[in-house]
Design a protein around this motif. Structure first.
Motif, PDB file in Angstrom:
ATOM      1  N   CYS A  92     -16.901  -8.053  26.379  1.00 36.86           N
ATOM      2  CA  CYS A  92     -17.676  -7.444  25.292  1.00 36.86           C
ATOM      3  C   CYS A  92     -17.140  -6.040  24.962  1.00 36.86           C
ATOM      4  CB  CYS A  92     -19.142  -7.371  25.716  1.00 36.86           C
ATOM      5  SG  CYS A  92     -20.150  -6.493  24.524  1.00 36.86           S
ATOM      6  N   CYS A 139     -27.945  -6.918  29.506  1.00 39.23           N
ATOM      7  CA  CYS A 139     -26.563  -7.425  29.576  1.00 39.23           C
ATOM      8  C   CYS A 139     -26.301  -8.151  30.906  1.00 39.23           C
ATOM      9  CB  CYS A 139     -25.555  -6.285  29.444  1.00 39.23           C
ATOM     10  SG  CYS A 139     -25.617  -5.434  27.864  1.00 39.23           S
ATOM     11  N   CYS A 169     -30.057  -7.595  21.730  1.00 40.46           N
ATOM     12  CA  CYS A 169     -28.679  -7.594  21.214  1.00 40.46           C
ATOM     13  C   CYS A 169     -28.516  -8.879  20.410  1.00 40.46           C
ATOM     14  CB  CYS A 169     -27.707  -7.544  22.400  1.00 40.46           C
ATOM     15  SG  CYS A 169     -25.981  -7.698  21.919  1.00 40.46           S
ATOM     16  N   CYS A 182     -25.255 -11.740  30.812  1.00 39.68           N
ATOM     17  CA  CYS A 182     -24.580 -12.140  29.569  1.00 39.68           C
ATOM     18  C   CYS A 182     -23.192 -12.691  29.883  1.00 39.68           C
ATOM     19  CB  CYS A 182     -24.483 -10.942  28.622  1.00 39.68           C
ATOM     20  SG  CYS A 182     -23.768 -11.390  27.042  1.00 39.68           S
ATOM     21  N   VAL A 207     -25.908  -4.301  21.292  1.00 37.74           N
ATOM     22  CA  VAL A 207     -26.650  -3.216  21.955  1.00 37.74           C
ATOM     23  C   VAL A 207     -26.507  -3.376  23.469  1.00 37.74           C
ATOM     24  CG1 VAL A 207     -28.935  -2.206  22.327  1.00 37.74           C
ATOM     25  CG2 VAL A 207     -28.313  -3.076  20.068  1.00 37.74           C
TER      26      VAL A 207
HETATM   27  S1  SF4 Z   1     -22.684  -7.754  27.123  1.00 40.32           S
HETATM   28 FE1  SF4 Z   1     -23.804  -9.290  25.924  1.00 40.32          FE
HETATM   29  S2  SF4 Z   1     -25.856  -8.445  25.664  1.00 40.32           S
HETATM   30 FE2  SF4 Z   1     -24.520  -6.775  26.301  1.00 40.32          FE
HETATM   31  S3  SF4 Z   1     -23.825  -5.803  24.428  1.00 40.32           S
HETATM   32 FE3  SF4 Z   1     -22.301  -7.326  24.966  1.00 40.32          FE
HETATM   33  S4  SF4 Z   1     -22.923  -9.184  23.885  1.00 40.32           S
HETATM   34 FE4  SF4 Z   1     -24.682  -7.799  23.878  1.00 40.32          FE
END
Ligand code: SF4
Length: 386
Positions: A234, A225, A17, A228, A220
């Motif tokens: 997100c 994730c 990602c 993250c 992605v």
């Molecule tokens: S949680 Fe983090 S790694 Fe997953 S899609 Fe969102 S930004 Fe990307």
């Protein structure tokens, strides 16, 4: 530990990602105590290895050890795990000695990754060079998640950088990447020919790292994730999970088998995400933020003794017998192993400890465990009860 935008430890995430690294940089670092503990464990592991290899003078050893011992994270457990790491590395070094007369070993080696990753730097905990193979070993002191070396992007990055650093002096044909995680009794290695590592760098790593550095590309959602920092906020993650709720399940009223499978596939990510949204919202609320339709209240609380000894004395004084007041219970197996050691667990408790089969659990087909055999298990139960 690297504080660069593209940290090697989150390489799997920013490779999959690419916008994640820039987004994560807007959030505070929450690694805190775990990172500090890891730093002390690494310092101890290095010191024990230097002691064993004879590359530290006694005066320096004393100063370094006093520093480690003075840390709030140091204790007998850390000492034991660091010794396990030392023994593991020394065994690898002895293997190397057996195959070649002049292996080289490098500890806490700074690695320059800028050829592959913008502003990329890292540290190789241990590098052993012998007989055309570069062996890079990474000590993972965490115990929250079991880490595997197989196609591990952080390790591949370390392997590449180490290979570049030493290829001028040594003939390196293969790179072996090893993760050693003493607190989970876990280690694994993954080996690649140099050409394959370089192929990965040219066809994937360099381009994805450039995009990640610039913050371009698509969000992605996937397993990466997990840690993250952006997860709770997100949009891609929210949309992915909300799709399930909006899924246009067809009539009739009952879901069919295929629909249940579709839900199961997404459930881990969904519950993990829901947990992180809750945690984030609570933290913000504690900081004064108001969420429409919600308020902060005191959670349910349970009774407890203010002072257990005093409470017991008060009841005994009234004539209640000791055996009714106290509960005598053997300590747990982990604590017992600490008390009598692994050999004691075999010699003293070998006949007194067993490991019953775990409760059946549904996992994806890709899981390495053999399939549960319900029929065989029921049969075994009947036999045991007969
Ligand atoms: S949680 Fe983090 S790694 Fe997953 S899609 Fe969102 S930004 Fe990307």
């Amino acid at each position: 530990m690297s504080h660069a935008l593209l940290s090697p430890s989150s390489a799997a995430r920013w490779l999959a990602c690419t916008p994640s690294a820039r987004l994560e940089s807007q959030f505070p670092d929450s690694s805190g105590a775990a990172a500090a503990e890891g730093t002390v464990a690494h310092a101890l592991g290095e010191l024990l290895l230097r002691e064993c290899l004879g590359t530290v003078e006694f005066d320096e050893w004393q100063v370094l050890f006093a520093e480690i011992e003075g840390s709030e994270y140091y204790g007998s457990d850390m000492q034991r795990y660091a010794e396990d790491y030392r023994d593991f590395v020394i065994e690898r070094y002895h293997d190397a000695l057996a195959s070649t007369p002049d292996p080289r070993i490098f500890l806490e080696q700074k690695l320059d990754m800028t050829e592959f990753v913008p502003e990329g730097f890292g540290t190789g905990d241990c590098i052993i060079l012998a007989d055309g193979t570069l062996d890079i070993i990474d000590l993972k002191y965490g115990k929250g998640v079991l880490v595997n070396a197989q196609e591990n992007k952080q390790m591949m990055l370390y392997g590449l950088a180490a290979m570049r650093q030493f290829e001028i002096m040594y003939d390196i044909r293969r790179v072996r990447m090893t993760i050693y995680q003493p607190r989970l009794d876990n280690y694994s290695s993954y080996e690649l020919p140099v050409e394959e590592l370089l192929h990965w760098a040219e066809t994937e790593l360099k381009e994805r790292a450039k995009m990640a550095f610039e913050g371009t590309g698509e969000l992605v959602v996937g397993k990466h994730c997990g840690f993250c920092k952006v997860k709770a906020r997100c949009r891609a993650m929210a949309e992915y999970n909300m799709q399930l709720a909006q899924h246009d399940f067809k009539q009739p009223e009952l879901l069919d088998d295929h629909e249940v499978s579709e839900i199961l596939k997404r459930l881990d990510l969904l519950t993990d995400w829901a947990g992180s949204v809750k945690k984030f919202a609570l933290q913000e609320a504690l900081g004064g933020r108001k969420w429409e339709g919600f308020k902060l209240v005191e959670g349910r609380s349970v009774r407890r003794y203010v002072d257990e000894d005093a409470a017991a004395k008060a009841v005994l004084k009234q004539g209640w017998p000791e055996e009714s007041v106290f509960n005598k219970k053997i300590i747990g197996l982990t604590a017992m192993e600490k008390l009598i050691g692994k050999p004691g667990m075999v010699s003293i408790l070998g006949d007194h400890v067993d490991k019953p089969p775990g409760a059946p659990t549904l996992v994806p087909e890709s899981d390495k465990r053999p399939e549960y055999n319900a029929a065989a298990s029921d049969f075994a139960k009947e036999l045991a009860e007969a």
